[in-house]
Structure formats: C-alpha cells, structure tokens
Design a protein around this motif. Structure first.
Motif, PDB file in Angstrom:
ATOM      1  N   VAL A 178     -70.557 -30.040 -33.795  1.00 10.80           N
ATOM      2  CA  VAL A 178     -70.260 -31.203 -34.634  1.00 10.80           C
ATOM      3  C   VAL A 178     -70.938 -31.005 -35.986  1.00 10.80           C
ATOM      4  CG1 VAL A 178     -70.497 -33.704 -34.862  1.00 10.80           C
ATOM      5  CG2 VAL A 178     -70.077 -32.691 -32.600  1.00 10.80           C
ATOM      6  N   THR A 179     -70.137 -31.031 -37.046  1.00  9.58           N
ATOM      7  CA  THR A 179     -70.655 -30.890 -38.413  1.00  9.58           C
ATOM      8  C   THR A 179     -70.456 -32.209 -39.148  1.00  9.58           C
ATOM      9  OG1 THR A 179     -70.050 -28.550 -38.398  1.00  9.58           O
ATOM     10  CG2 THR A 179     -70.526 -29.545 -40.544  1.00  9.58           C
ATOM     11  N   PHE A 180     -71.503 -32.671 -39.803  1.00 10.22           N
ATOM     12  CA  PHE A 180     -71.473 -33.958 -40.489  1.00 10.22           C
ATOM     13  C   PHE A 180     -71.183 -33.780 -41.978  1.00 10.22           C
ATOM     14  CE2 PHE A 180     -73.736 -34.719 -36.634  1.00 10.22           C
ATOM     15  CZ  PHE A 180     -73.554 -36.064 -36.320  1.00 10.22           C
ATOM     16  N   ALA A 181     -70.374 -34.687 -42.518  1.00 11.24           N
ATOM     17  CA  ALA A 181     -70.140 -34.714 -43.965  1.00 11.24           C
ATOM     18  C   ALA A 181     -71.329 -35.363 -44.680  1.00 11.24           C
ATOM     19  CB  ALA A 181     -68.866 -35.495 -44.263  1.00 11.24           C
ATOM     20  N   GLN A 182     -71.964 -36.325 -43.979  1.00 11.80           N
ATOM     21  CA  GLN A 182     -73.166 -36.975 -44.505  1.00 11.80           C
ATOM     22  C   GLN A 182     -74.182 -37.025 -43.374  1.00 11.80           C
ATOM     23  OE1 GLN A 182     -70.325 -40.237 -45.005  1.00 11.80           O
ATOM     24  NE2 GLN A 182     -71.642 -40.902 -46.667  1.00 11.80           N
ATOM     25  N   HIS A 183     -75.446 -37.002 -43.723  1.00  9.62           N
ATOM     26  CA  HIS A 183     -76.485 -37.104 -42.701  1.00  9.62           C
ATOM     27  C   HIS A 183     -76.322 -38.391 -41.893  1.00  9.62           C
ATOM     28  CE1 HIS A 183     -79.613 -34.268 -44.779  1.00  9.62           C
ATOM     29  NE2 HIS A 183     -78.609 -33.621 -44.230  1.00  9.62           N
ATOM     30  N   TYR A 184     -76.675 -38.304 -40.621  1.00 12.27           N
ATOM     31  CA  TYR A 184     -76.677 -39.498 -39.765  1.00 12.27           C
ATOM     32  C   TYR A 184     -77.964 -39.515 -38.964  1.00 12.27           C
ATOM     33  CZ  TYR A 184     -75.352 -43.137 -36.504  1.00 12.27           C
ATOM     34  OH  TYR A 184     -75.328 -44.285 -35.768  1.00 12.27           O
ATOM     35  N   ALA A 185     -78.797 -40.547 -39.223  1.00  8.90           N
ATOM     36  CA  ALA A 185     -80.140 -40.610 -38.637  1.00  8.90           C
ATOM     37  C   ALA A 185     -80.100 -40.654 -37.111  1.00  8.90           C
ATOM     38  CB  ALA A 185     -80.881 -41.828 -39.187  1.00  8.90           C
ATOM     39  N   GLU A 186     -79.171 -41.428 -36.551  1.00 13.98           N
ATOM     40  CA  GLU A 186     -79.181 -41.653 -35.101  1.00 13.98           C
ATOM     41  C   GLU A 186     -78.101 -40.837 -34.390  1.00 13.98           C
ATOM     42  OE1 GLU A 186     -81.459 -45.848 -34.662  1.00 13.98           O
ATOM     43  OE2 GLU A 186     -79.297 -45.986 -34.840  1.00 13.98           O
ATOM     44  N   TRP A 187     -78.056 -39.558 -34.730  1.00 12.80           N
ATOM     45  CA  TRP A 187     -77.053 -38.666 -34.159  1.00 12.80           C
ATOM     46  C   TRP A 187     -77.142 -38.579 -32.641  1.00 12.80           C
ATOM     47  CZ3 TRP A 187     -79.171 -34.431 -31.654  1.00 12.80           C
ATOM     48  CH2 TRP A 187     -80.495 -34.114 -31.975  1.00 12.80           C
ATOM     49  N   ARG A 188     -78.338 -38.829 -32.097  1.00  7.68           N
ATOM     50  CA  ARG A 188     -78.471 -38.716 -30.632  1.00  7.68           C
ATOM     51  C   ARG A 188     -77.742 -39.838 -29.901  1.00  7.68           C
ATOM     52  NH1 ARG A 188     -84.157 -36.338 -28.617  1.00  7.68           N
ATOM     53  NH2 ARG A 188     -82.793 -35.852 -26.870  1.00  7.68           N
ATOM     54  N   GLY A 189     -77.368 -40.888 -30.624  1.00  5.38           N
ATOM     55  CA  GLY A 189     -76.662 -41.999 -29.999  1.00  5.38           C
ATOM     56  C   GLY A 189     -75.154 -41.821 -29.922  1.00  5.38           C
ATOM     57  N   LEU A 190     -74.629 -40.721 -30.442  1.00 10.02           N
ATOM     58  CA  LEU A 190     -73.184 -40.508 -30.436  1.00 10.02           C
ATOM     59  C   LEU A 190     -72.680 -40.037 -29.071  1.00 10.02           C
ATOM     60  CD1 LEU A 190     -72.817 -38.739 -33.897  1.00 10.02           C
ATOM     61  CD2 LEU A 190     -72.204 -41.094 -33.328  1.00 10.02           C
ATOM     62  N   PHE A 191     -71.427 -40.301 -28.821  1.00  7.13           N
ATOM     63  CA  PHE A 191     -70.695 -39.856 -27.621  1.00  7.13           C
ATOM     64  C   PHE A 191     -71.210 -40.480 -26.322  1.00  7.13           C
ATOM     65  CE2 PHE A 191     -70.166 -36.443 -30.794  1.00  7.13           C
ATOM     66  CZ  PHE A 191     -68.790 -36.587 -31.000  1.00  7.13           C
ATOM     67  N   GLY A 192     -71.948 -41.612 -26.442  1.00  8.98           N
ATOM     68  CA  GLY A 192     -72.227 -42.394 -25.249  1.00  8.98           C
ATOM     69  C   GLY A 192     -70.916 -43.020 -24.805  1.00  8.98           C
ATOM     70  N   GLN A 193     -70.716 -43.133 -23.501  1.00 10.93           N
ATOM     71  CA  GLN A 193     -69.458 -43.634 -22.947  1.00 10.93           C
ATOM     72  C   GLN A 193     -68.284 -42.849 -23.547  1.00 10.93           C
ATOM     73  OE1 GLN A 193     -69.524 -47.975 -22.907  1.00 10.93           O
ATOM     74  NE2 GLN A 193     -70.998 -47.895 -21.238  1.00 10.93           N
ATOM     75  N   LEU A 194     -68.276 -41.565 -23.202  1.00 10.63           N
ATOM     76  CA  LEU A 194     -67.226 -40.655 -23.665  1.00 10.63           C
ATOM     77  C   LEU A 194     -65.950 -40.894 -22.850  1.00 10.63           C
ATOM     78  CD1 LEU A 194     -66.426 -38.116 -25.376  1.00 10.63           C
ATOM     79  CD2 LEU A 194     -67.212 -36.736 -23.432  1.00 10.63           C
ATOM     80  N   TYR A 195     -64.849 -41.080 -23.567  1.00  4.85           N
ATOM     81  CA  TYR A 195     -63.539 -41.269 -22.923  1.00  4.85           C
ATOM     82  C   TYR A 195     -62.754 -39.963 -22.984  1.00  4.85           C
ATOM     83  CZ  TYR A 195     -63.975 -46.324 -22.367  1.00  4.85           C
ATOM     84  OH  TYR A 195     -64.365 -47.577 -21.955  1.00  4.85           O
ATOM     85  N   PRO A 196     -61.822 -39.763 -22.056  1.00 10.74           N
ATOM     86  CA  PRO A 196     -60.995 -38.547 -22.100  1.00 10.74           C
ATOM     87  C   PRO A 196     -60.078 -38.571 -23.314  1.00 10.74           C
ATOM     88  CG  PRO A 196     -60.139 -40.081 -20.452  1.00 10.74           C
ATOM     89  CD  PRO A 196     -61.448 -40.641 -20.929  1.00 10.74           C
ATOM     90  N   LYS A 197     -59.687 -37.384 -23.752  1.00  5.18           N
ATOM     91  CA  LYS A 197     -58.888 -37.285 -24.986  1.00  5.18           C
ATOM     92  C   LYS A 197     -57.580 -38.075 -24.879  1.00  5.18           C
ATOM     93  CE  LYS A 197     -57.038 -32.813 -23.483  1.00  5.18           C
ATOM     94  NZ  LYS A 197     -57.237 -31.371 -23.570  1.00  5.18           N
ATOM     95  N   GLU A 198     -57.036 -38.205 -23.671  1.00  2.77           N
ATOM     96  CA  GLU A 198     -55.785 -38.962 -23.518  1.00  2.77           C
ATOM     97  C   GLU A 198     -55.955 -40.423 -23.934  1.00  2.77           C
ATOM     98  OE1 GLU A 198     -55.733 -35.833 -20.192  1.00  2.77           O
ATOM     99  OE2 GLU A 198     -57.213 -37.078 -21.231  1.00  2.77           O
ATOM    100  N   SER A 199     -57.185 -40.953 -23.828  1.00  3.16           N
ATOM    101  CA  SER A 199     -57.432 -42.368 -24.159  1.00  3.16           C
ATOM    102  C   SER A 199     -57.713 -42.586 -25.641  1.00  3.16           C
ATOM    103  CB  SER A 199     -58.616 -42.900 -23.338  1.00  3.16           C
ATOM    104  OG  SER A 199     -58.265 -42.984 -21.974  1.00  3.16           O
ATOM    105  N   THR A 200     -57.903 -41.498 -26.371  1.00  5.17           N
ATOM    106  CA  THR A 200     -58.260 -41.642 -27.797  1.00  5.17           C
ATOM    107  C   THR A 200     -57.329 -40.862 -28.722  1.00  5.17           C
ATOM    108  OG1 THR A 200     -59.854 -39.823 -27.536  1.00  5.17           O
ATOM    109  CG2 THR A 200     -60.722 -42.056 -27.323  1.00  5.17           C
ATOM    110  N   ALA A 201     -56.309 -40.211 -28.157  1.00  6.89           N
ATOM    111  CA  ALA A 201     -55.475 -39.284 -28.934  1.00  6.89           C
ATOM    112  C   ALA A 201     -54.663 -39.978 -30.018  1.00  6.89           C
ATOM    113  CB  ALA A 201     -54.542 -38.524 -28.000  1.00  6.89           C
ATOM    114  N   THR A 202     -54.188 -41.194 -29.750  1.00  9.06           N
ATOM    115  CA  THR A 202     -53.363 -41.932 -30.721  1.00  9.06           C
ATOM    116  C   THR A 202     -53.840 -43.380 -30.750  1.00  9.06           C
ATOM    117  OG1 THR A 202     -51.754 -42.658 -29.064  1.00  9.06           O
ATOM    118  CG2 THR A 202     -51.340 -40.512 -30.119  1.00  9.06           C
ATOM    119  N   PRO A 203     -53.522 -44.100 -31.845  1.00 13.16           N
ATOM    120  CA  PRO A 203     -53.873 -45.528 -31.865  1.00 13.16           C
ATOM    121  C   PRO A 203     -53.278 -46.290 -30.678  1.00 13.16           C
ATOM    122  CG  PRO A 203     -53.283 -44.804 -34.068  1.00 13.16           C
ATOM    123  CD  PRO A 203     -52.979 -43.658 -33.149  1.00 13.16           C
ATOM    124  N   GLN A 204     -52.027 -45.956 -30.316  1.00 12.57           N
ATOM    125  CA  GLN A 204     -51.377 -46.618 -29.182  1.00 12.57           C
ATOM    126  C   GLN A 204     -52.175 -46.388 -27.899  1.00 12.57           C
ATOM    127  OE1 GLN A 204     -48.830 -48.595 -28.751  1.00 12.57           O
ATOM    128  NE2 GLN A 204     -48.513 -48.448 -26.534  1.00 12.57           N
TER     129      GLN A 204
END
Length: 554
Positions: A178-204
């Motif tokens: 994961v590469t950030f465009a801007q620094h993020y202080a609380e990077w360790r908090g990301l990807f909690g409650q990860l959903y499968p790609k099928e649930s996030t692939a499209t807005p629908q």
C-alpha cells in the motif's frame, strides 16, 4: 447510558452507549475510576475450563439496515456483530496496545515514509467462507471503495483510505503493498473488518450485496440465519475456519427494546447486556447468577447541534450560548453517581479520559448561565414571558434521542438548565429502528443526543465527524465546520510523529469547542451484566474480544 452510538474505529457507524459499574453477588455496587485503558473485566479463564459448544445470546437495538459495516446506513450494533465474522490486521489489549493479528496477517509493516508505504502479508491459510483465498485484491478493492473518490459508494467514512495512492500485488497474491499519496498517522487502523472484493467491487455491490446478510465472510463464525419476522440473527462456526476451534457453537443476536433487556437477562433469555444508571446496575447486581462486570469503554454520550443553513442553531454564537447554559457536571453526577467515583464530564471530543493525549479543552463552554443569558440578549433573543423571542420566533429547540430512560433524564436536566435562561427545550424520543436513517441523518432535529463509539485510533474521528464538506458530510450530523478546521484536521492526520499529532489534535479540539460543533457529556463507565457462567466475555475496555475463547464454564 444506553444510547444509539456511532462508531469510529476502522468502521464508521452507530450503536448503543453504556453506562457502567461493577459488582457481584448481592453486594453493594462497587465503583471505580472512569478513566479508560487501565483494565478489563471478562472473567478470564483458560479455554480448558470451558465446555465445548453453547449459544451466547446477545441483544441489539434495531434490526440491521445493512450488514456492510462501512456503509452509511450501518451502526455500531452491525459493527459489533460482523466483527465475529470478518478479518482485520490488528488486535489490542486492555491498555489499547496494538499488535498484528497473526490469524489473518503474518506481517503488517511500515516500510517507507517518503512516500509512506505499508506491506501487508496475509496468512497463507486465510480463506473466505466459500474456500477462496483472501488476497491483495480484497485490500485493493476495499481501499478504492472507501476512498471517497466515487461518491456512489455510500460510505460512512473515508479516513485513511482517501490518502491511499495504490494497492499493488507484492511477492505473490498473499501480499499487498500500500502506497500513500499523503501521510496517514493512523495507518495501523486500516483494513479492519475487511470485506471480500465482491462486496466492494462496484457501488451497486457495496450498497446492496450485503444489505440482507453477509454473502461471504472469513472469521471464526459466519452468519447462518437472518430472521426478520423473529428479529433474530444467528452466527454459527465457520466450516472453512483455519484457526483454533471456537468454544461456542453459535451466537444469537435478538432485537429487543432496551427496557426489556434486564428482564430477559434475569429470565435466562440473554447472557449479557449493557446496563446503565444506578437503579439498573443495582437490579442486575442483585439478580441471582448475574455479575456486573465493569471497565470503562470507548463510548461517550454527547449532544450534536444542527448548524445547517436555515436551522434555528445556524449561528455558532447561539450554539455557544446554549452550551454554556448546560450543566454538564450536574448531568454526569445525576447519571453516574454511585457507579463511578468522582463522576466528571468528558472535556475532549477526540481523546477519552485516561487515553494518551487527553486534556481538558472545554473552557469555552464552561457552565455559566449568567454569561449565557447575556450572550442571548446580545444576539437579539429577548425574554418575552418565559421564552426568548427574536423577529417573532420563539427560541424553542427540538431535542431528539433514543427512547430510553437515561437519555430522557439527561434531556430533562438540560430542559431545566435552558429554561433558566429563557430557552424552551422540547424532548422527542424515537425507537432505535430508523432513529438515524429517518431522523438524524436527514437533519430533522435541533439537538440530537446519542453516543459516539471511540477507538484506539482516536484521530480517525477527526475527518469523519468534525471535518465538513457540504457535498459529502460523512458523519458530521450537524453539518458544522470551517475551512480552517478542515486544514488543521488534514495536518493532524498527516503527522507521522505521534507526539506532534497529539498536540495538533488538541488544537483542533479547541477549535471544535469554539465552533459549537457538539458538546461531549459523559464517558461510558462500561457496565455489562453477564451470566456468572460466561467466561472470557464482558467488559472489554479497549481490548479486542477473543471470539475463540468466549464461552461457558464446564
């Protein structure tokens, strides 16, 4: 104080707040500090002392509007429920110290700061409930969905994800860079409650796929039954789980009116409930076979002002005057006396009392009814009988809240406080179903009382709740903010030096108080009434629950 709460960890959401004390048997209620991060109270037992199997029966406030905890329609109940069923990179202990959760990720490592890069290595055994592997593509898809770049994804929060430039494949499909465009202080908090790609692939897919149940998950439990008629959801062991076998067979969540919960626990229909207020805590404490467990939790009650254009409280000076007329110490004493030693109001929007970084920034709204009355006079709100008027309009404020005694008691104290300065407060209560989606989110209130669920990543609340973009208000329910605050929030969450980030966050907090954004009231004391034979479950404090070890004594 049970409330309807909005959570701000890796999910942004809404649920129920607790007020809590601890005791056992038929003794008097014991009290303790209201500071967080010192302990938890879960009846810790070695798994060998637990029986294999059993159904843990819990309650929720309302039937889920969605099972996607990252969706704007989700709430804290949903986030708590799906936590049994979804992967995430970290766990925390009672002090809020975090470490990588090896069940799901063997490594989460900051590998560069210019640009900021984080390497996620997924446990090679980790699979979704249909047997397919968890891969870097699941992280990439969730990061894109939650980035805020496509507003058709109806996300509750974009914090952190909006700063990610790319998520790329590492040495194999089980590694994400994961590469950030801007620094993020609380990077360790990301990807909690990860959903499968099928649930996030499209807005629908994001908005609708998990509307009625979790289509696919990857925790020790899966959702096996959703019964709208009976208002009940059952979680069962995941047959494709690769880790140690959970002690419980099933977990059942039932929608139950708050007032019915204690009776349900006493009648052996539930195994654990949040309890609030001294009478409820006493009643639970004196019930055979029930122990009230206590550890201050990351929840706090507050009031949110509606500052949207055209609302009666659109003027920040008027909000400041109203805030100064509210006796927060009086409210907290009434609600927590006998439950907490030396009850005191919460004086920070970002950090909880006991959390590193906490300081009192509330001087600008210090209780001063005489000063409040003077400010109201200066704003042209003149007394006419018992209620102030301006341009033929009375200063009448609608206060909306979850239909529960503790919230009403809090509102009644505010009603008396405000009457003293010529402001009429009208109390409106609503059931949990629809409180947010039908009342608060559309802005149908002047003041709203509910709870925020906080986290070991406190800065995440800043962009979610306190930054303001009229086109995308996220969880800024009162639509209050300023470009200056937005800029300071941006600076704070970009600061990789933790000490500097705390300093910036407290500067932002003072600005939030000055804007009259909202008024923090009480930190949750964290009382959970639990059946005596339940182990490794109860008042978790800042700790992550261990779902494998929760269960019943032999």
């Amino acid at each position: 104080m049970h409330a309807v709460t909005v959570r701000t960890l890796a999910a942004g959401t809404a649920l129920a707040l607790l007020l809590v004390g601890c005791g056992s048997g038929d003794t008097a209620v014991q009290t303790g500090s209201n500071a967080i991060g010192s302990t938890n109270d879960i009846n810790p037992r070695d798994p060998s002392e637990l029986r294999d199997g059993g159904n843990l029966r819990l309650a929720i406030t309302a039937f889920p509007a969605t099972f996607n905890s990252h969706h704007v329609d989700s709430d804290g109940d949903v986030a708590e429920m799906v936590d049994w069923t979804l992967p995430g990179p970290i766990t925390a202990d009672a002090a809020g110290e975090i470490k990588t959760d090896p069940t799901f990720f063997t490594e989460v490592e900051l590998t560069g700061t210019n640009p900021q890069k984080v390497r996620y290595t997924i446990n090679p055994k980790a699979v979704w409930s249909d047997g397919s592997p968890i891969t870097w593509e699941d992280l990439r898809s969730q990061a894109e969905a939650l980035s805020g770049r496509n507003t058709e994804y109806r996300v509750s929060a974009t914090q952190g994800y909006s700063r990610i430039a790319t998520v790329e494949r590492g040495v194999d499909d089980r590694q994400a860079i994961v590469t950030f465009a801007q620094h993020y202080a609380e990077w360790r908090g990301l990807f909690g409650q990860l959903y499968p790609k099928e649930s996030t692939a499209t807005p629908q897919a994001f908005n609708e796929r998990d509307r009625n149940t979790l289509t696919k998950s990857a925790g020790p439990f899966v959702i096996s039954s959703v019964d709208r008629a009976q208002q009940r959801i059952v979680l069962s062991r995941n047959p494709n789980w690769w880790g140690a076998t959970p002690k419980l067979d099933t977990v059942t969540y039932s929608v139950l009116d708050y007032s019915a919960r204690l009776n349900a626990l006493q009648n052996n229909e539930l195994d654990a409930i949040d309890v609030s207020g001294i009478e409820e805590v006493k009643a639970a404490t004196n019930s055979p076979g029930i122990i009230v467990r206590r550890a201050s939790r990351p929840y706090n009650s507050h009031i949110t002002f509606n500052g949207a254009p055209g609302s009666i409280l659109a003027d920040p000076r008027l909000r400041a005057a109203i805030a100064k007329a509210i006796d927060r110490q009086g409210i907290v004493t009434a609600l927590q006396n006998g439950i907490v030693e030396n009850p005191r109001p919460l004086n920070n929007h970002i950090y909880l009392d006991g959390q590193k970084g906490y300081q009192d920034n509330s001087a600008v709204i210090a209780y001063n009814p005489d000063e409040a009355a003077k400010m109201l006079d200066e704003l042209g709100w003149k007394l006419n009988g018992e209620v102030r008027e301006k341009d033929g309009r009375q200063l009448v404020i609608r206060d909306v809240m979850f239909q529960q005694d503790t919230w009403v008691q809090m509102a009644q104290i505010m009603q008396q406080n405000l009457a003293r300065v010529g402001v009429k407060l009208v109390i409106e209560t609503y059931p949990g179903n629809g409180l947010f989606t039908d009342v608060i989110d559309p802005g149908n209130f002047d003041i709203a009382q509910f709870s925020w669920s906080r986290s070991i990543f406190p800065l995440g609340a800043l962009p979610q709740i306190y930054a303001y973009d009229p086109a995308n208000p996220l969880s800024n329910k009162g639509r209050i903010g300023s470009p200056e605050l937005n800029a300071l929030i941006e600076q704070t969450i970009s600061e990789l030096d933790p000490e500097k980030a705390i300093e910036l966050a407290n500067t932002a907090d003072r600005m939030i108080f000055e804007l009259g954004h909202s008024v923090p009231i009480a930190q949750s004391a964290g009382n959970v009434a639990v059946r005596a034979n339940v182990a490794n479950f109860g008042a978790f404090g800042l700790a992550s629950p261990n779902y494998l070890e929760a269960g019943f004594l032999k």
